[in-house]
Design an enzyme around this catalytic site. Structure first.
Site, PDB file in Angstrom:
ATOM      1  N   CYS A 199       0.787  -1.417  -0.364  1.00  0.00           N
ATOM      2  CA  CYS A 199      -0.105  -0.308  -0.051  1.00  0.00           C
ATOM      3  C   CYS A 199       0.913   1.613  -0.205  1.00  0.00           C
ATOM      4  O   CYS A 199       0.550   2.350  -0.666  1.00  0.00           O
ATOM      5  CB  CYS A 199      -0.932   0.023   0.913  1.00  0.00           C
ATOM      6  N   ASP A 213      -7.146   6.157  -3.898  1.00  0.00           N
ATOM      7  CA  ASP A 213      -6.261   4.867  -3.601  1.00  0.00           C
ATOM      8  C   ASP A 213      -6.336   3.807  -4.756  1.00  0.00           C
ATOM      9  O   ASP A 213      -6.955   3.259  -5.226  1.00  0.00           O
ATOM     10  CB  ASP A 213      -6.806   4.072  -2.123  1.00  0.00           C
TER      11      ASP A 213
END
Length: 578
Positions: free
Chosen positions: A186, A267
């Site tokens: 991430c 994201d």
């Protein structure tokens, strides 16, 4: 970008803050005037037509662009909510060919390939651009920049923890003929997206959410399952990560209205599909806080990341029966963090995503979000079931850390149990410790034990736990995370689950500049590292990079002596190239 002698490059670059780009082309920013010079003696018989187009009503932003557009170095936060750590990242948006690579990313998106004319006509819109790039930074649908890997095995590529900057990743993507770079997790996706968006002039920062929910079925709750021994079971698609990193970008939302402008969540980590591909956002941060989950884009998923409820279950694999142990409404979305403007400090932005945890207003917003999604206000949107009736426990428990949390040292904990009732309670406790990834996926069992105890009325007892370094040394992942659980079986009472997620610190690396640093002059830097264990550490690599300090990445190898008392020092000459 444009070329030609009619564009005073230095003057425009200085006024548009683009002088850091290594380019002979004109690079200017939207919403700001630039200078063109004309020489009337050149081909006076020709007419000159110059067309410039902008988006609708361009506005000058009031965010600190020095930080969110021009700053090339940043801090990303990691660890867990009880033990927040940080590491540096070189965004390097002005390095070498990065701007051209960022433009190439857009030209290889699915949006461009499906309809290039429409795609190019929408590139003035940061809302559109952010969504496209959130898809292109990951490689799942479109041969994008970075291939994700959460297996714990990284053959054929680099361990995600070994990256220190975006430049190497983006350059590798270009040099390979635009094949996905292996591997990312991430923070890598978020850091690369930060680089691309800052390079294109969109104010962007990284955000770290601790105890971050991955709500796979969209019901604003995450379900975790445990067996009778206290082992966390991999059942269902829901999960809670120790931390998750995404982006915020600052721009207006003409599609939603002025109150939803400002910071927008993007994201690039491929978790769930949106519109048929792995992309996420932009979701207005204001909309998330107010529970307006029906607004574009991906409101329910982002809302759940910061504010889902947790349900903890005991699951009997023999019978398939699940029994609710307890639920918790205050577990998800803790210490949401970003770097401070102009300094390497942490700023907590949790209250920008939700109202005070556990407050009446926070619960009101949670119910509002569920209603907008058509979910009834009960544990399960289907008919209520007996196994979902939560009972009050007879005892409480918690793990306390008793000592330092460092790789190479024993892990010392205290299990604290308290009898909440006015009569004695007999408790059988099954305890386990597993090495995990930062996503809390179990990898290796480290330790297990059990104990039986009788607690007098209102009595509290503490039980010391020691997990020695040799027990976890070979089982630990590069994420350095351990989950410890205790499932307490109370005689004639309900079960109580006690758990703690632990992140261990690596030994520190100390860097000291010896002498005065001057532009275009070599400077000697001392790097010191202390081996924390009483055995030889092999194949050590020191990797250093820094915008305008080094050309490329410096890698040096050495073998520290097997003694914690020895401090290993190396000195290297670095050049400031700015």
């Amino acid at each position: 970008m444009a070329q030609g002698n009619n564009f005073p490059l230095l003057k425009n670059a200085r006024e548009h803050h683009t002088s850091k780009f290594s380019s002979e082309e004109l690079i200017v920013r939207r919403g700001q005037a630039f200078t063109i010079t004309f020489n009337g003696a050149e081909r006076p018989e020709q007419n000159l037509i110059f067309i410039a187009e902008t988006g609708m009503a361009p506005k000058k932003t009031s965010e600190p662009c020095e930080e969110y557009v021009l700053e090339e170095f940043g801090i990303i936060f990691a660890g867990n909510k009880n033990h927040i750590s940080s590491f540096g990242w070189n965004f390097g948006q002005f390095q070498g060919d990065i701007l051209n690579i960022c433009l190439a990313i857009m030209d290889r998106s699915l949006y461009y390939r499906q309809d290039p004319i429409t795609d190019v006509s929408h590139r003035h819109n940061p809302r559109y651009l952010g969504r496209v790039l959130s898809a292109m930074v990951n490689a799942n649908d479109d041969q994008g920049v970075v291939l994700g890997n959460w297996s714990g095995k990284y053959e054929g590529g680099k361990n995600p923890t070994s990256w220190t900057g975006s430049g190497e990743i983006l350059q590798s993507w270009k040099k390979s003929g635009f094949k996905p770079v292996k591997y990312g997790q991430c923070w890598v996706f978020a850091a690369v997206l930060t680089t691309v968006l800052r390079c294109l002039g969109i104010p962007t920062r990284t955000i770290t959410n601790f105890s971050s929910a991955h709500d796979a079925d969209g019901n604003l709750r995450v379900d975790e399952f445990y067996d009778a021994e206290g082992n966390h079971l991999e059942r269902g698609a829901d999960s809670v990560w120790n931390f998750h990193v995404w982006n915020e970008s600052w721009f207006t939302r003409n599609d939603l209205g002025p109150s939803y402008s400002g910071w927008q969540v993007l994201d690039a980590t491929p978790q769930e599909e949106s519109g048929g591909i792995y992309q996420c956002g932009p979701a207005s941060r204001h909309a998330i806080k107010e529970g307006e989950v029906e607004l574009d884009y991906d409101g329910p998923f982002v809302f759940a990341e910061v504010n889902a409820d947790c349900m903890y279950w005991n699951y009997d694999s023999a019978t398939g029966k699940k029994t609710l142990i307890f639920s918790k409404a205050t577990e998800i979305g803790a210490s949401i963090s970003t770097k401070a403007v102009g300094r390497d400090a942490r700023v907590d932005v949790t209250r920008d995503y939700k109202y005070e945890e556990g407050s009446a207003k926070e619960r009101e917003i949670f119910k509002k979000a569920r209603k907008k999604l058509g979910l009834e206000d009960k544990f399960d949107p289907t008919a209520p079931k007996q196994e979902e009736v939560e009972q009050k426990p007879d005892i409480s428990g918690k793990f306390k850390v008793a000592g330092s949390l460092e790789v190479g040292k024993d892990l010392n904990l205290l299990l604290v149990l308290e009898n909440l009732q006015s009569d004695a309670k007999t408790v059988n406790v099954n305890m386990t410790a597993w090495s995990t990834l930062y996503t809390r996926r179990r990898v290796n069992q480290i330790w297990k034990d059990s104990l039986s105890v009788t607690l007098a009325p209102k009595e509290e007892k503490q039980f010391p736990i020691k997990i020695k370094y040799p027990e976890y040394q070979q089982q630990l992942t590069t994420d350095k995370t351990i989950q410890v659980t205790a499932l307490c079986h109370v005689k004639d009472g309900i079960q109580v689950l006690v758990k703690r997620n632990i992140t261990l610190d690596n030994p520190a690396i100390d860097i000291q500049v010896l002498g005065e640093a001057k532009v275009n002059k070599e400077v000697v830097v001392e790097v010191a590292f202390t081996n924390p264990i009483n055995e030889e550490v092999k194949d050590c690599v020191l990797q250093v990079e820094g915008s305008d300090l080094l050309q490329g990445i410096l890698e040096l190898r050495w073998v520290p002596e097997p003694s914690p008392a020895i401090r290993h020092t190396g000195m290297w000459a670095w050049m400031s190239w700015n």
